[in-house]
Design a protein around this motif. Sequence first.
Motif, PDB file in Angstrom:
ATOM      1  N   UNK A  82      54.417  22.820  44.345  1.00 56.70           N
ATOM      2  CA  UNK A  82      54.372  23.384  43.000  1.00 56.70           C
ATOM      3  C   UNK A  82      55.345  24.546  42.910  1.00 56.70           C
ATOM      4  N   UNK A  83      55.300  25.383  43.925  1.00 61.45           N
ATOM      5  CA  UNK A  83      56.256  26.481  44.061  1.00 61.45           C
ATOM      6  C   UNK A  83      56.567  26.641  45.537  1.00 61.45           C
ATOM      7  N   UNK A  84      57.826  26.596  45.887  1.00 57.84           N
ATOM      8  CA  UNK A  84      58.222  26.802  47.278  1.00 57.84           C
ATOM      9  C   UNK A  84      58.105  28.292  47.595  1.00 57.84           C
ATOM     10  N   UNK A  85      57.357  28.608  48.637  1.00 56.46           N
ATOM     11  CA  UNK A  85      57.208  29.989  49.094  1.00 56.46           C
ATOM     12  C   UNK A  85      57.412  30.011  50.605  1.00 56.46           C
ATOM     13  N   UNK A  86      57.752  31.180  51.135  1.00 60.11           N
ATOM     14  CA  UNK A  86      58.000  31.267  52.562  1.00 60.11           C
ATOM     15  C   UNK A  86      57.309  32.448  53.206  1.00 60.11           C
ATOM     16  N   UNK A  87      56.709  32.200  54.348  1.00 66.21           N
ATOM     17  CA  UNK A  87      56.066  33.280  55.083  1.00 66.21           C
ATOM     18  C   UNK A  87      57.068  34.266  55.643  1.00 66.21           C
ATOM     19  N   UNK A  88      58.330  33.835  55.765  1.00 68.99           N
ATOM     20  CA  UNK A  88      59.382  34.710  56.266  1.00 68.99           C
ATOM     21  C   UNK A  88      60.298  35.194  55.138  1.00 68.99           C
ATOM     22  N   UNK A  89      59.844  35.058  53.911  1.00 70.65           N
ATOM     23  CA  UNK A  89      60.646  35.425  52.739  1.00 70.65           C
ATOM     24  C   UNK A  89      60.199  36.797  52.240  1.00 70.65           C
ATOM     25  N   UNK A  90      60.568  37.834  52.964  1.00 73.28           N
ATOM     26  CA  UNK A  90      60.129  39.194  52.648  1.00 73.28           C
ATOM     27  C   UNK A  90      60.447  39.603  51.218  1.00 73.28           C
ATOM     28  N   UNK A  99      56.934  29.291  57.972  1.00 75.01           N
ATOM     29  CA  UNK A  99      58.153  29.729  58.650  1.00 75.01           C
ATOM     30  C   UNK A  99      59.357  29.798  57.728  1.00 75.01           C
ATOM     31  N   UNK A 100      59.215  29.365  56.480  1.00 77.31           N
ATOM     32  CA  UNK A 100      60.375  29.324  55.591  1.00 77.31           C
ATOM     33  C   UNK A 100      60.806  30.714  55.138  1.00 77.31           C
ATOM     34  N   UNK A 101      62.124  30.905  55.068  1.00 78.77           N
ATOM     35  CA  UNK A 101      62.685  32.128  54.519  1.00 78.77           C
ATOM     36  C   UNK A 101      63.246  31.861  53.139  1.00 78.77           C
ATOM     37  N   UNK A 102      64.027  32.790  52.627  1.00 80.33           N
ATOM     38  CA  UNK A 102      64.562  32.636  51.281  1.00 80.33           C
ATOM     39  C   UNK A 102      65.489  31.455  51.131  1.00 80.33           C
ATOM     40  N   UNK A 103      66.384  31.255  52.096  1.00 83.48           N
ATOM     41  CA  UNK A 103      67.311  30.132  51.995  1.00 83.48           C
ATOM     42  C   UNK A 103      66.583  28.799  51.965  1.00 83.48           C
ATOM     43  N   UNK A 104      65.538  28.683  52.777  1.00 84.82           N
ATOM     44  CA  UNK A 104      64.791  27.426  52.847  1.00 84.82           C
ATOM     45  C   UNK A 104      64.052  27.134  51.547  1.00 84.82           C
ATOM     46  N   UNK A 105      63.514  28.166  50.912  1.00 87.18           N
ATOM     47  CA  UNK A 105      62.800  27.937  49.656  1.00 87.18           C
ATOM     48  C   UNK A 105      63.768  27.531  48.551  1.00 87.18           C
ATOM     49  N   UNK A 106      64.941  28.152  48.509  1.00 86.76           N
ATOM     50  CA  UNK A 106      65.935  27.782  47.506  1.00 86.76           C
ATOM     51  C   UNK A 106      66.438  26.365  47.766  1.00 86.76           C
ATOM     52  N   UNK A 107      66.620  26.027  49.030  1.00 93.68           N
ATOM     53  CA  UNK A 107      67.051  24.671  49.382  1.00 93.68           C
ATOM     54  C   UNK A 107      66.016  23.643  48.953  1.00 93.68           C
ATOM     55  N   UNK A 108      64.743  23.969  49.139  1.00101.05           N
ATOM     56  CA  UNK A 108      63.673  23.049  48.729  1.00101.05           C
ATOM     57  C   UNK A 108      63.743  22.802  47.227  1.00101.05           C
ATOM     58  N   UNK A 109      64.020  23.853  46.478  1.00102.54           N
ATOM     59  CA  UNK A 109      64.129  23.695  45.023  1.00102.54           C
ATOM     60  C   UNK A 109      65.389  22.916  44.655  1.00102.54           C
ATOM     61  N   UNK A 110      66.525  23.306  45.219  1.00 97.33           N
ATOM     62  CA  UNK A 110      67.796  22.673  44.866  1.00 97.33           C
ATOM     63  C   UNK A 110      67.820  21.191  45.217  1.00 97.33           C
ATOM     64  N   UNK A 111      67.094  20.827  46.266  1.00 94.16           N
ATOM     65  CA  UNK A 111      67.068  19.427  46.702  1.00 94.16           C
ATOM     66  C   UNK A 111      66.023  18.591  45.983  1.00 94.16           C
ATOM     67  N   UNK A 112      65.279  19.216  45.073  1.00 90.23           N
ATOM     68  CA  UNK A 112      64.299  18.469  44.288  1.00 90.23           C
ATOM     69  C   UNK A 112      62.932  18.351  44.915  1.00 90.23           C
ATOM     70  N   UNK A 113      62.647  19.153  45.945  1.00 91.19           N
ATOM     71  CA  UNK A 113      61.347  19.068  46.621  1.00 91.19           C
ATOM     72  C   UNK A 113      60.342  20.094  46.114  1.00 91.19           C
ATOM     73  N   UNK A 114      60.747  20.938  45.167  1.00 88.92           N
ATOM     74  CA  UNK A 114      59.845  21.953  44.627  1.00 88.92           C
ATOM     75  C   UNK A 114      60.086  22.102  43.133  1.00 88.92           C
ATOM     76  N   UNK A 115      59.013  22.410  42.415  1.00 89.39           N
ATOM     77  CA  UNK A 115      59.133  22.579  40.968  1.00 89.39           C
ATOM     78  C   UNK A 115      59.469  24.012  40.588  1.00 89.39           C
TER      79      UNK A 115
END
Length: 445
Positions: A209-217, A271-287
Amino acid sequence: MKLPALPRALGFARAGGTPVTATALLLAGLTATACAPQTSDGRATTDERTGTLRVWLFQEVGNAPKEQVVDQAVAAFEKTHRGAKVEIEYIPVETRAQRVKAAFNDPKSAPDLIEYGNTDTAGYVKDGGLADISTEFAAWDEAEDTDPTAKRSVTVAGKVYGAPLYVGVRALYYRTDVFRELGLTAPKSQAELVSTAKKIRKARPELYGMAVGGAYTYGALPFVWAAGGELATADGDSYKAAVNSEAALKGITTYTSLFGDDNCPAAKCAQMGGNATVTAFASGRAAMAIGGDFSHAAVEAGTVKGRYAVVPLPGTTPGSIAPAFAGGNNIGVLRSTSHRTLAVDLLKSLTGKETQGRLFDAMGFLPTYTDVRAAAARRQPSVKPFIDTLGAGTEFVPASPGWGRIDASLVLPTMFQEIVSGRKDVKTAADDAAKKMDAAFAPAG
């Protein structure tokens, strides 16, 4: 015009391109202008009004547009300063720590000015590397329009140690096609954000629903600040951790509630950081995802191109905007320069309104001047949500060398990960993080 990726200075710095070889470094040292005698604390004893000024700037991915803007600023400076020449070297951000430390320790081979990440300010001041230019900054007409948070990023203990070059903030990216399909509207509060994320996950289980990351300070901190919490509070000449305050705990609880099978499973997202959450969105895996103005190019290059929009990240009350971390880069004059007056004038040329406007057009860097930023928004409407976020008020990290240790030792990501994994409850994890923060602040002074 598409906005290219911004460098992410401690939250933004990104570099690449031509490597600096050992031979090039040797030549740079051999050809550097001889420095004037130094005092015991590293300050030059003379202020030469002619000669060569050396500048280290960060190498960007796709550096040519930045070079063109910098060359224009340098040409204007050299035209009005007869007898002065400027040598620009673009250094990889990954090696900046070693290069800058060496420069501070060996003034004879140091440049006159450096670009640096804004969270490095306090550490560089403690190391004695940056010159106090408070008087010159206060007398500079253009500085009056500097964004207050950007000015904070060059200020330590009330003194100014450079000029802001650009600022970057994060906002909420969301999929317009998914929202339209499910009859949803962009969330207007953080409670609505959480409920919307979980509705999407339930209806479309193949998506976060929303990509979030435990390492995304820097994606998590707006939740803390929106709840009225702080990272730390001033304690004499140092800081006292405040991540375990009642207000901060509310924000941490809201953010960590987004981890779970009903939105972003902890096993995948902790374990996801900021880049990973943005990638998840850009690749269509997150709303939805929290991304910066500097994330625009990556999203445009993804599968969601043409099917997304951006709004400010909501705060706790409907219609409010959560305070964002104000990242970005600054340019400072080194204490060891034997060309202080010239160096300050060059700093003004490199960070002035005209240059910042050109950097926005060339690189997408958000200006630190409020009037220049407003003009930039008129030229490029896609940055409006980020400018609205800046206008609503931003936050910054403690101006302490201790913050560098806290960030490098992953104190906050560890706290979030302990909570979302179930190893610790919110209060225990926050208390433990606060103890680590206080230990880092204590020797920092």
